[in-house]
Design a protein around this motif. Structure first.
Motif, short mmCIF file in Angstrom:
data_model
loop_
_atom_site.label_atom_id
_atom_site.label_comp_id
_atom_site.label_asym_id
_atom_site.label_seq_id
_atom_site.Cartn_x
_atom_site.Cartn_y
_atom_site.Cartn_z
N LYS A 105 -8.58 -17.26 1.90
CA LYS A 105 -8.37 -15.70 1.37
C LYS A 105 -9.08 -14.68 1.15
CE LYS A 105 -4.93 -15.79 4.69
NZ LYS A 105 -5.03 -17.50 4.52
N SER A 106 -9.89 -13.34 1.00
CA SER A 106 -11.02 -12.86 0.20
C SER A 106 -10.40 -12.80 -1.09
CB SER A 106 -11.34 -11.02 1.05
OG SER A 106 -11.43 -10.96 -0.39
N PRO A 107 -11.02 -13.15 -2.50
CA PRO A 107 -10.01 -12.54 -3.51
C PRO A 107 -9.87 -11.11 -3.68
CG PRO A 107 -12.16 -14.31 -3.89
CD PRO A 107 -11.96 -13.70 -2.30
N LEU A 108 -11.38 -10.31 -3.55
CA LEU A 108 -10.90 -9.22 -4.14
C LEU A 108 -10.33 -8.12 -2.74
CD1 LEU A 108 -14.81 -7.63 -4.09
CD2 LEU A 108 -12.41 -7.67 -5.97
N ALA A 109 -10.00 -9.10 -2.05
CA ALA A 109 -8.60 -7.93 -1.01
C ALA A 109 -7.60 -8.39 -1.36
CB ALA A 109 -8.93 -8.45 0.31
N LEU A 110 -7.30 -9.86 -1.36
CA LEU A 110 -5.66 -9.85 -2.30
C LEU A 110 -5.66 -9.59 -3.95
CD1 LEU A 110 -5.66 -14.01 -2.48
CD2 LEU A 110 -4.78 -12.26 -0.98
N ARG A 111 -6.93 -9.04 -4.44
CA ARG A 111 -7.03 -8.50 -5.63
C ARG A 111 -6.38 -6.95 -5.55
NH1 ARG A 111 -10.88 -8.96 -10.93
NH2 ARG A 111 -10.54 -6.32 -11.23
N MET A 112 -7.28 -6.10 -4.23
CA MET A 112 -6.78 -4.84 -3.97
C MET A 112 -5.36 -4.60 -3.63
SD MET A 112 -9.91 -3.86 -4.73
CE MET A 112 -9.41 -2.18 -4.61
N VAL A 113 -4.88 -5.57 -2.68
CA VAL A 113 -3.23 -5.83 -2.19
C VAL A 113 -2.12 -5.65 -2.87
CG1 VAL A 113 -1.98 -6.59 -0.71
CG2 VAL A 113 -3.91 -6.38 -0.14
N LYS A 114 -2.66 -6.98 -4.70
CA LYS A 114 -2.00 -6.55 -5.25
C LYS A 114 -1.17 -5.26 -5.62
CE LYS A 114 -0.98 -9.08 -9.44
NZ LYS A 114 -0.19 -10.43 -10.44
N GLY A 115 -3.01 -4.84 -6.69
CA GLY A 115 -2.74 -3.54 -7.24
C GLY A 115 -2.22 -2.73 -6.52
N ALA A 116 -2.51 -2.41 -5.52
CA ALA A 116 -1.77 -1.75 -4.69
C ALA A 116 -0.17 -1.44 -4.23
CB ALA A 116 -2.30 -0.88 -3.02
N ILE A 117 0.32 -2.50 -3.98
CA ILE A 117 1.46 -2.67 -4.18
C ILE A 117 2.08 -2.49 -5.62
CG2 ILE A 117 3.42 -4.48 -4.30
CD1 ILE A 117 1.94 -6.03 -1.26
N ASN A 118 1.55 -3.12 -6.45
CA ASN A 118 2.23 -2.64 -7.75
C ASN A 118 1.86 -1.10 -8.48
OD1 ASN A 118 2.77 -4.97 -7.51
ND2 ASN A 118 1.13 -5.92 -9.50
N ALA A 119 1.54 -0.33 -7.95
CA ALA A 119 0.63 0.96 -8.27
C ALA A 119 1.43 1.86 -7.68
CB ALA A 119 -0.35 1.69 -7.17
N VAL A 120 1.86 1.46 -6.87
CA VAL A 120 3.66 2.94 -6.70
C VAL A 120 4.56 2.84 -7.74
CG1 VAL A 120 4.96 3.69 -4.63
CG2 VAL A 120 3.29 2.61 -4.18
N SER A 121 4.92 1.79 -8.00
CA SER A 121 6.43 1.42 -9.01
C SER A 121 5.77 1.85 -10.59
CB SER A 121 6.48 0.48 -8.61
OG SER A 121 6.43 -0.54 -7.98
N ASP A 122 4.48 1.06 -10.70
CA ASP A 122 4.09 1.46 -11.90
C ASP A 122 3.30 2.62 -12.22
OD1 ASP A 122 4.58 -1.23 -12.68
OD2 ASP A 122 2.41 -1.95 -12.68
N GLY A 123 3.41 3.06 -11.15
CA GLY A 123 3.03 5.07 -11.48
C GLY A 123 2.00 4.79 -13.07
#
Ligand code: 2NE
Length: 275
Positions: free
Chosen positions: A214-232
């Motif tokens: 899969k696209s490494p940048l897309a995985l990077r952004m999805v990981k960041g997006a999912i974590n951003a909510v709970s990491d404030g």
């Protein structure tokens, strides 16, 4: 898969193959409990894996099939934390440096799979919860022991667990300190899949290979997006940094840089004002 070992470590093993880094906690005589040195080495290994552009997925696991990790090494727990061999410990000062590793796993912009055989207990289970995905062998057992052994993790160990399994279940896990088998852990959403012990690495590598396609940048952004909510704010800071990285990669941003270097006004008019 032909794992290639590298680096000098006493408490862990670092291996790579086919774009995957495998980091193994190697203290099986203590069910892979961690001490400060273990965590320094894990931090170093994760940092190497992050910087290695050939590595797209990281597997965190424990040596042997009896335990992934049993948390902080209670035999070297001092009066304010875990005692290492360094100058800080010689002053009688302990550490809780597993917290640094938790943050590192959360913020590392590549997927981290936790590969669990046997025990995933205490601070070890918190590490498991911090990983992006978890593949469990059918002999895996999960739980928190803090209130039993005089400890607790009120950070990721509490609220990220609650986000993962729900509030009531998270309270049950912490208040009662029960142990849960792999299938129970899967049903509560703490692990992604359960496989026979003999297939554990094969299945985990298969999941890694699917992500590597899969696209490494897309995985990077999805990981960041999912974590951003709970990491404030910290999560947003990482996500904002990724936005800056992507912007730097655009001709529009490069025009600003080039104009400064050429001592001219930037020509931003040539770029569309997007809807
Ligand atoms: C994991 C568990 C339930 C397994 O039980 P069992 O009966 O299968 O194995 P056994 O015999 O207890 O363990 C095998 C060997 O590993 C050592 C044991 O002491 C034993 O060695 P000997 O004494 O026979 O030589 N071992 C296992 N876990 C260890 C540990 N964490 N530290 C040092 N030695 C350990 C059972 O072993 C168990 O309950 N282990 C303790 C789990 C625990 O309470 N972990 C700490 C939680 S607190 C924490 O991790 C933490 C935190 O909450 C916040 C910040 C940082 C850390």
């Amino acid at each position: 898969i032909d794992w290639q070992r590298s680096g000098e470590y006493s408490d862990i093993i670092y291996e790579t193959a086919e774009g995957i880094a495998k980091i193994t906690i190697n203290r099986p005589e203590r069910h892979n409990a961690f001490r400060p040195q273990t965590l320094f080495e894990l931090e170093r290994a994760f940092s190497i894996a992050r910087d290695d552009s050939d590595v797209g997925v990281i597997i965190l696991t424990g040596a042997g099939d009896q335990a992934f990790c049993s948390g902080g090494d209670q035999k070297i727990r001092g009066e304010d934390g875990y005692m290492g061999d360094d100058a800080v410990a010689k002053q009688g000062i302990g550490r809780l440096n597993v917290l640094d590793l938790q943050v590192q796993i959360r913020r590392l912009p590549k997927p981290v799979i936790c590969m669990v055989a046997g025990w995933s207990i205490g601070g070890g289970n918190v590490l498991q919860v911090c990983c992006d995905l978890t593949i469990a062998a059918d002999n895996a057992r999960f739980g928190q022991t803090g209130p039993q052994v005089g400890s607790f993790d009120g950070g990721y160990g509490s609220w990220l667990l609650a986000e993962t399994v729900g509030l009531k279940k998270a309270r049950e896990i912490w208040y009662l300190c029960r142990q849960y088998d792999a299938e129970e852990a899967r049903q509560m959403g703490m692990v992604n899949t359960v496989v026979p012990l003999a297939d554990l690495e094969k299945e985990t590598v298969q999941w890694a290979r699917e992500m590597l396609a899969k696209s490494p940048l897309a995985l990077r952004m999805v990981k960041g997006a999912i974590n951003a909510v709970s990491d404030g704010a910290a999560g947003m800071q990482q996500f904002a940094g990724d936005a800056t990285m992507l912007y730097y990669m655009s001709e529009e941003a490069q025009e600003g840089r080039d104009a400064f270097k050429d001592k001219r006004s930037p020509e931003f008019d040539k770029f569309p004002r997007r809807p």
